[in-house]
Design a protein around this motif. Structure first.
Motif, PDB file in Angstrom:
ATOM      1  N   ARG A 290       0.861  -1.055   0.123  1.00 45.85           N
ATOM      2  CA  ARG A 290      -0.166   0.315  -0.170  1.00 45.85           C
ATOM      3  C   ARG A 290       1.223   1.464  -0.041  1.00 45.85           C
ATOM      4  O   ARG A 290       1.314   1.213   1.144  1.00 45.85           O
ATOM      5  CB  ARG A 290      -1.225  -0.137   1.327  1.00 45.85           C
ATOM      6  CG  ARG A 290      -1.730   0.770   0.963  1.00 45.85           C
ATOM      7  CD  ARG A 290      -2.934   0.734   2.742  1.00 45.85           C
ATOM      8  NE  ARG A 290      -3.588   1.609   2.934  1.00 45.85           N
ATOM      9  CZ  ARG A 290      -4.784   2.359   4.202  1.00 45.85           C
ATOM     10  NH1 ARG A 290      -4.669   1.487   4.952  1.00 45.85           N
ATOM     11  NH2 ARG A 290      -5.129   2.890   4.470  1.00 45.85           N
ATOM     12  N   ARG A 291       0.795   2.057  -0.958  1.00 43.54           N
ATOM     13  CA  ARG A 291       2.124   2.991  -1.157  1.00 43.54           C
ATOM     14  C   ARG A 291       1.628   4.112  -0.109  1.00 43.54           C
ATOM     15  O   ARG A 291       0.369   4.262   1.058  1.00 43.54           O
ATOM     16  CB  ARG A 291       1.858   4.173  -2.092  1.00 43.54           C
ATOM     17  CG  ARG A 291       1.933   5.196  -2.958  1.00 43.54           C
ATOM     18  CD  ARG A 291       1.460   5.511  -3.792  1.00 43.54           C
ATOM     19  NE  ARG A 291       2.783   6.876  -4.435  1.00 43.54           N
ATOM     20  CZ  ARG A 291       2.881   6.988  -5.433  1.00 43.54           C
ATOM     21  NH1 ARG A 291       2.289   7.032  -6.303  1.00 43.54           N
ATOM     22  NH2 ARG A 291       3.385   8.463  -5.070  1.00 43.54           N
ATOM     23  N   GLY A 292       2.564   4.431   1.172  1.00 47.79           N
ATOM     24  CA  GLY A 292       3.015   5.283   1.466  1.00 47.79           C
ATOM     25  C   GLY A 292       2.406   4.837   3.353  1.00 47.79           C
ATOM     26  O   GLY A 292       2.748   5.401   3.921  1.00 47.79           O
ATOM     27  N   TYR A 293       2.881   4.101   3.136  1.00 46.49           N
ATOM     28  CA  TYR A 293       2.372   2.902   4.453  1.00 46.49           C
ATOM     29  C   TYR A 293       3.054   1.518   4.745  1.00 46.49           C
ATOM     30  O   TYR A 293       3.406   0.648   3.305  1.00 46.49           O
ATOM     31  CB  TYR A 293       0.854   2.203   4.739  1.00 46.49           C
ATOM     32  CG  TYR A 293      -0.283   3.087   4.334  1.00 46.49           C
ATOM     33  CD1 TYR A 293      -0.680   4.152   6.114  1.00 46.49           C
ATOM     34  CD2 TYR A 293      -0.877   3.818   3.620  1.00 46.49           C
ATOM     35  CE1 TYR A 293      -1.828   4.440   6.338  1.00 46.49           C
ATOM     36  CE2 TYR A 293      -1.678   4.608   3.915  1.00 46.49           C
ATOM     37  CZ  TYR A 293      -1.806   5.259   5.062  1.00 46.49           C
ATOM     38  OH  TYR A 293      -2.674   6.314   4.865  1.00 46.49           O
ATOM     39  N   VAL A 294       3.504   1.195   5.886  1.00 49.38           N
ATOM     40  CA  VAL A 294       4.564   0.189   6.130  1.00 49.38           C
ATOM     41  C   VAL A 294       3.187  -1.169   6.755  1.00 49.38           C
ATOM     42  O   VAL A 294       2.793  -0.787   7.407  1.00 49.38           O
ATOM     43  CB  VAL A 294       5.597   0.009   7.065  1.00 49.38           C
ATOM     44  CG1 VAL A 294       6.716  -0.740   7.801  1.00 49.38           C
ATOM     45  CG2 VAL A 294       6.377   1.914   6.417  1.00 49.38           C
ATOM     46  N   TRP A 295       3.454  -1.774   6.703  1.00 47.55           N
ATOM     47  CA  TRP A 295       2.756  -3.082   7.436  1.00 47.55           C
ATOM     48  C   TRP A 295       3.297  -3.651   8.461  1.00 47.55           C
ATOM     49  O   TRP A 295       4.642  -4.479   8.014  1.00 47.55           O
ATOM     50  CB  TRP A 295       2.633  -4.853   6.154  1.00 47.55           C
ATOM     51  CG  TRP A 295       1.724  -5.370   7.572  1.00 47.55           C
ATOM     52  CD1 TRP A 295       2.329  -7.034   7.389  1.00 47.55           C
ATOM     53  CD2 TRP A 295       0.230  -5.492   7.304  1.00 47.55           C
ATOM     54  NE1 TRP A 295       1.556  -7.374   8.352  1.00 47.55           N
ATOM     55  CE2 TRP A 295      -0.251  -6.414   8.006  1.00 47.55           C
ATOM     56  CE3 TRP A 295      -0.416  -4.511   7.706  1.00 47.55           C
ATOM     57  CZ2 TRP A 295      -1.453  -6.740   8.176  1.00 47.55           C
ATOM     58  CZ3 TRP A 295      -1.793  -4.578   7.485  1.00 47.55           C
ATOM     59  CH2 TRP A 295      -1.777  -5.962   8.616  1.00 47.55           C
ATOM     60  N   VAL A 296       2.791  -3.559   9.559  1.00 48.10           N
ATOM     61  CA  VAL A 296       3.250  -3.860  10.967  1.00 48.10           C
ATOM     62  C   VAL A 296       2.314  -5.454  11.390  1.00 48.10           C
ATOM     63  O   VAL A 296       1.551  -5.624  11.274  1.00 48.10           O
ATOM     64  CB  VAL A 296       3.388  -2.839  11.839  1.00 48.10           C
ATOM     65  CG1 VAL A 296       3.919  -2.983  13.151  1.00 48.10           C
ATOM     66  CG2 VAL A 296       3.702  -2.088  11.600  1.00 48.10           C
ATOM     67  N   SER A 297       3.344  -6.392  11.373  1.00 44.93           N
ATOM     68  CA  SER A 297       2.870  -7.824  11.142  1.00 44.93           C
ATOM     69  C   SER A 297       2.115  -7.730  12.863  1.00 44.93           C
ATOM     70  O   SER A 297       2.969  -7.033  13.671  1.00 44.93           O
ATOM     71  CB  SER A 297       3.831  -9.077  11.495  1.00 44.93           C
ATOM     72  OG  SER A 297       4.333  -9.291   9.862  1.00 44.93           O
ATOM     73  N   GLY A 298       0.971  -8.342  12.954  1.00 42.05           N
ATOM     74  CA  GLY A 298       0.659  -8.973  14.392  1.00 42.05           C
ATOM     75  C   GLY A 298       1.679  -9.315  15.414  1.00 42.05           C
ATOM     76  O   GLY A 298       2.153 -10.191  14.847  1.00 42.05           O
ATOM     77  N   TYR A 299       1.020  -9.290  17.033  1.00 43.20           N
ATOM     78  CA  TYR A 299       2.537  -9.898  17.704  1.00 43.20           C
ATOM     79  C   TYR A 299       1.208 -10.108  19.101  1.00 43.20           C
ATOM     80  O   TYR A 299       0.523  -9.447  19.060  1.00 43.20           O
ATOM     81  CB  TYR A 299       3.732  -8.845  18.201  1.00 43.20           C
ATOM     82  CG  TYR A 299       2.799  -7.209  18.813  1.00 43.20           C
ATOM     83  CD1 TYR A 299       2.833  -7.445  19.970  1.00 43.20           C
ATOM     84  CD2 TYR A 299       1.981  -6.780  17.766  1.00 43.20           C
ATOM     85  CE1 TYR A 299       1.846  -6.177  20.384  1.00 43.20           C
ATOM     86  CE2 TYR A 299       1.265  -5.324  18.764  1.00 43.20           C
ATOM     87  CZ  TYR A 299       1.780  -4.922  20.127  1.00 43.20           C
ATOM     88  OH  TYR A 299       1.237  -3.934  20.627  1.00 43.20           O
ATOM     89  N   TRP A 300       2.245 -11.011  20.284  1.00 42.27           N
ATOM     90  CA  TRP A 300       1.545 -11.472  21.386  1.00 42.27           C
ATOM     91  C   TRP A 300       1.886 -10.113  21.880  1.00 42.27           C
ATOM     92  O   TRP A 300       3.254  -9.300  22.328  1.00 42.27           O
ATOM     93  CB  TRP A 300       1.700 -12.646  21.506  1.00 42.27           C
ATOM     94  CG  TRP A 300       1.210 -13.257  20.862  1.00 42.27           C
ATOM     95  CD1 TRP A 300       1.962 -14.156  20.108  1.00 42.27           C
ATOM     96  CD2 TRP A 300       0.449 -14.095  21.227  1.00 42.27           C
ATOM     97  NE1 TRP A 300       1.050 -15.285  19.852  1.00 42.27           N
ATOM     98  CE2 TRP A 300       0.004 -14.907  20.451  1.00 42.27           C
ATOM     99  CE3 TRP A 300      -1.604 -13.473  22.085  1.00 42.27           C
ATOM    100  CZ2 TRP A 300      -1.658 -15.793  19.866  1.00 42.27           C
ATOM    101  CZ3 TRP A 300      -2.271 -14.316  22.188  1.00 42.27           C
ATOM    102  CH2 TRP A 300      -2.873 -15.393  20.787  1.00 42.27           C
ATOM    103  N   ASN A 301       1.131  -8.926  22.622  1.00 45.81           N
ATOM    104  CA  ASN A 301       1.306  -7.991  23.607  1.00 45.81           C
ATOM    105  C   ASN A 301       0.880  -8.478  25.115  1.00 45.81           C
ATOM    106  O   ASN A 301      -0.070  -9.644  24.895  1.00 45.81           O
ATOM    107  CB  ASN A 301      -0.186  -6.602  23.127  1.00 45.81           C
ATOM    108  CG  ASN A 301       0.907  -6.457  23.959  1.00 45.81           C
ATOM    109  OD1 ASN A 301       1.995  -5.643  24.646  1.00 45.81           O
ATOM    110  ND2 ASN A 301      -0.002  -5.174  24.424  1.00 45.81           N
ATOM    111  N   TRP A 302       1.681  -8.151  26.008  1.00 47.33           N
ATOM    112  CA  TRP A 302       1.162  -8.856  27.669  1.00 47.33           C
ATOM    113  C   TRP A 302       0.037  -7.872  28.025  1.00 47.33           C
ATOM    114  O   TRP A 302       0.461  -5.911  27.808  1.00 47.33           O
ATOM    115  CB  TRP A 302       2.376  -9.271  28.911  1.00 47.33           C
ATOM    116  CG  TRP A 302       2.303  -9.102  29.723  1.00 47.33           C
ATOM    117  CD1 TRP A 302       2.229  -8.472  31.131  1.00 47.33           C
ATOM    118  CD2 TRP A 302       1.789 -10.314  30.513  1.00 47.33           C
ATOM    119  NE1 TRP A 302       1.964  -9.555  31.662  1.00 47.33           N
ATOM    120  CE2 TRP A 302       1.581 -10.708  31.412  1.00 47.33           C
ATOM    121  CE3 TRP A 302       1.630 -12.024  29.710  1.00 47.33           C
ATOM    122  CZ2 TRP A 302       1.516 -11.866  32.307  1.00 47.33           C
ATOM    123  CZ3 TRP A 302       1.556 -12.696  30.197  1.00 47.33           C
ATOM    124  CH2 TRP A 302       1.337 -13.209  31.133  1.00 47.33           C
TER     125      TRP A 302
END
Length: 125
Positions: free
Chosen positions: A52-64
């Motif tokens: 997607r132009r102008g964006y970076v994909w941030v993968s999901g993660y396990w948060n505490w």
């Protein structure tokens, strides 16, 4: 026994019982890091969307969160020109698990900018 002593005794007993009910987890937050004693679950499959132009994909993660692991799905983040994004990452160190939260870095070396002596040194990768 006076009423104030009864109230204080009840409060003390509830604090002691509450402390015993909390799981044995040490949690420390320091510069975006979380330290716990419980390993995160395996990452679930997450489909990578098209660019997607102008964006970076941030993968999901396990948060505490609230004494348990909570899945945070991936999302698009507006691009910051001249910066590299370092994703959220769990790392096992010294018997504990550390979560380094995702962050932007000016020179892409992985060192937090406020701890980096030369935060704009692009040749130090």
């Amino acid at each position: 026994m006076s009423i104030s002593r009864v109230v204080l005794s009840g409060m003390f007993a509830s604090i002691v019982v509450g402390a015993l009910a909390v799981p044995n987890v040490s949690e420390a937050r320091n510069y975006g890091e979380v330290l716990i004693q419980i390993a995160p679950p395996a990452l679930p499959y997450e489909a990578l969307p098209p660019p997607r132009r102008g964006y970076v994909w941030v993968s999901g993660y396990w948060n505490w969160h609230h004494h348990r692991h909570l899945w945070v799905p991936g999302t698009w983040v507006r691009e910051r020109r001249g910066y590299a994004y370092h994703p959220h990452q769990w790392e096992q160190r010294g018997g504990g698990w550390y979560l380094s939260h995702g962050r932007w870095d000016r020179d892409g070396d992985g060192v937090l900018n406020h701890r980096d002596r030369y935060p704009d040194n692009r040749y130090r990768r």
